[in-house]
Motif scaffolding. Sequence first.
Motif, PDB file in Angstrom:
ATOM      1  N   GLU A  75     -14.969  36.032 -99.395  1.00 31.24           N
ATOM      2  CA  GLU A  75     -14.288  35.166 -98.424  1.00 31.24           C
ATOM      3  C   GLU A  75     -14.378  35.784 -97.034  1.00 31.24           C
ATOM      4  O   GLU A  75     -14.014  36.945 -96.836  1.00 31.24           O
ATOM      5  CB  GLU A  75     -12.822  34.971 -98.811  1.00 31.24           C
ATOM      6  N   ARG A  77     -12.938  35.152 -93.298  1.00 37.05           N
ATOM      7  CA  ARG A  77     -11.831  34.401 -92.714  1.00 37.05           C
ATOM      8  C   ARG A  77     -12.094  34.062 -91.238  1.00 37.05           C
ATOM      9  O   ARG A  77     -11.742  34.823 -90.339  1.00 37.05           O
ATOM     10  CB  ARG A  77     -10.532  35.183 -92.887  1.00 37.05           C
ATOM     11  N   ILE A  78     -12.758  32.922 -91.031  1.00 36.33           N
ATOM     12  CA  ILE A  78     -12.978  32.373 -89.698  1.00 36.33           C
ATOM     13  C   ILE A  78     -12.512  30.918 -89.713  1.00 36.33           C
ATOM     14  O   ILE A  78     -12.921  30.149 -90.585  1.00 36.33           O
ATOM     15  CB  ILE A  78     -14.467  32.433 -89.287  1.00 36.33           C
ATOM     16  N   LYS A  79     -11.691  30.536 -88.743  1.00 37.32           N
ATOM     17  CA  LYS A  79     -11.128  29.187 -88.717  1.00 37.32           C
ATOM     18  C   LYS A  79     -12.000  28.233 -87.894  1.00 37.32           C
ATOM     19  O   LYS A  79     -12.766  28.649 -87.026  1.00 37.32           O
ATOM     20  CB  LYS A  79      -9.718  29.213 -88.122  1.00 37.32           C
ATOM     21  N   LYS A  80     -11.857  26.941 -88.199  1.00 40.89           N
ATOM     22  CA  LYS A  80     -12.422  25.845 -87.406  1.00 40.89           C
ATOM     23  C   LYS A  80     -13.941  25.930 -87.267  1.00 40.89           C
ATOM     24  O   LYS A  80     -14.499  25.772 -86.178  1.00 40.89           O
ATOM     25  CB  LYS A  80     -11.770  25.799 -86.015  1.00 40.89           C
ATOM     26  N   SER A  82     -17.799  24.534 -88.396  1.00 42.87           N
ATOM     27  CA  SER A  82     -18.512  23.361 -88.908  1.00 42.87           C
ATOM     28  C   SER A  82     -19.807  23.838 -89.558  1.00 42.87           C
ATOM     29  O   SER A  82     -20.237  24.983 -89.377  1.00 42.87           O
ATOM     30  CB  SER A  82     -18.815  22.380 -87.769  1.00 42.87           C
ATOM     31  N   SER A 129     -11.305  25.009 -93.722  1.00 44.35           N
ATOM     32  CA  SER A 129     -10.677  25.012 -92.396  1.00 44.35           C
ATOM     33  C   SER A 129     -10.289  26.413 -91.941  1.00 44.35           C
ATOM     34  O   SER A 129     -10.176  26.677 -90.746  1.00 44.35           O
ATOM     35  CB  SER A 129      -9.444  24.115 -92.403  1.00 44.35           C
ATOM     36  N   THR A 130     -10.091  27.330 -92.881  1.00 47.39           N
ATOM     37  CA  THR A 130      -9.631  28.668 -92.527  1.00 47.39           C
ATOM     38  C   THR A 130     -10.600  29.778 -92.938  1.00 47.39           C
ATOM     39  O   THR A 130     -10.366  30.936 -92.598  1.00 47.39           O
ATOM     40  CB  THR A 130      -8.268  28.963 -93.186  1.00 47.39           C
ATOM     41  N   LYS A 131     -11.686  29.440 -93.660  1.00 44.07           N
ATOM     42  CA  LYS A 131     -12.558  30.506 -94.159  1.00 44.07           C
ATOM     43  C   LYS A 131     -13.882  29.941 -94.670  1.00 44.07           C
ATOM     44  O   LYS A 131     -14.037  28.724 -94.844  1.00 44.07           O
ATOM     45  CB  LYS A 131     -11.867  31.273 -95.285  1.00 44.07           C
TER      46      LYS A 131
END
Length: 261
Positions: A75, A77-80, A82, A129-131
């Motif tokens: 995992e 963990r990087i948000k937003k 695409s 959205s968060t990862k």
Amino acid sequence: DFAPGVKANKTESKQSSEEKQNKTDDAKSTTDNDTNPVAATASGDNNAAAVDNNAMPTPKISHDWYQTETQVVVEVRIKKLSADMVKVDMGDTNLSVTAKLPGSDSEYSLELDLAHPILPLQSSYKIMSTKIEIKLKKAEGVRWAALEGDGAAPLPGGTAAPVATASGAPAGVKGPYASGRDWGAIEKALKAEAEEKKEGEAALNEMFQKIYADASDDVKRAMNKSFQESGGTVLSTNWNEIGAEKTEVKPPDGMEWKKWD
């Protein structure tokens, strides 16, 4: 200049004083102008610093992993994010993740040399959205002791492949058992204990068991008949002798056989 005894005109004297004053003011103005660029430069630097302070800081990115019987899950963990901002490459023994950070010109990169082989075609990833969730299919269904390593194939039981020492002999690596015990060493100790030379009655019984196991049918019958009829005092392997008559009781020296009613 005037002739001796002639005084200067008051008007001319006043004009001369004004010219001197103007020269003094011009000199002062020139000095101020020479100083102003430095002040302007300092002001410009302060404005630039203010702009830098307002810039968006680069976020701190972390990654973690866990495993199941068949998969290793990584995992990031990087948000937003695409789909067009992320690139994931999976090899037999490596993983590469690249992502453009939202609201920044920076780029995140993760390069891993995996501890053991995976099956890239059966692996996948998902952008949330968060990862970023990456599921790596294990080539062999054994437990990994670490995420990163040399990509060696694991041995049964979750142990790593032996590594050659400086002398050329393989160095054993303990498996990651949940109890913390080295069951391989325990098994060796039990075998060594079982192979120790037995003494006394235990050694005698083991000898008789081996004879009986390897004996013919006549020998087995002789052993059974003689042992039962003599109350355990005689054990014969001669069926011709034992089969002809009943075996007598022969107690050990110094002892007497008695039949209890």
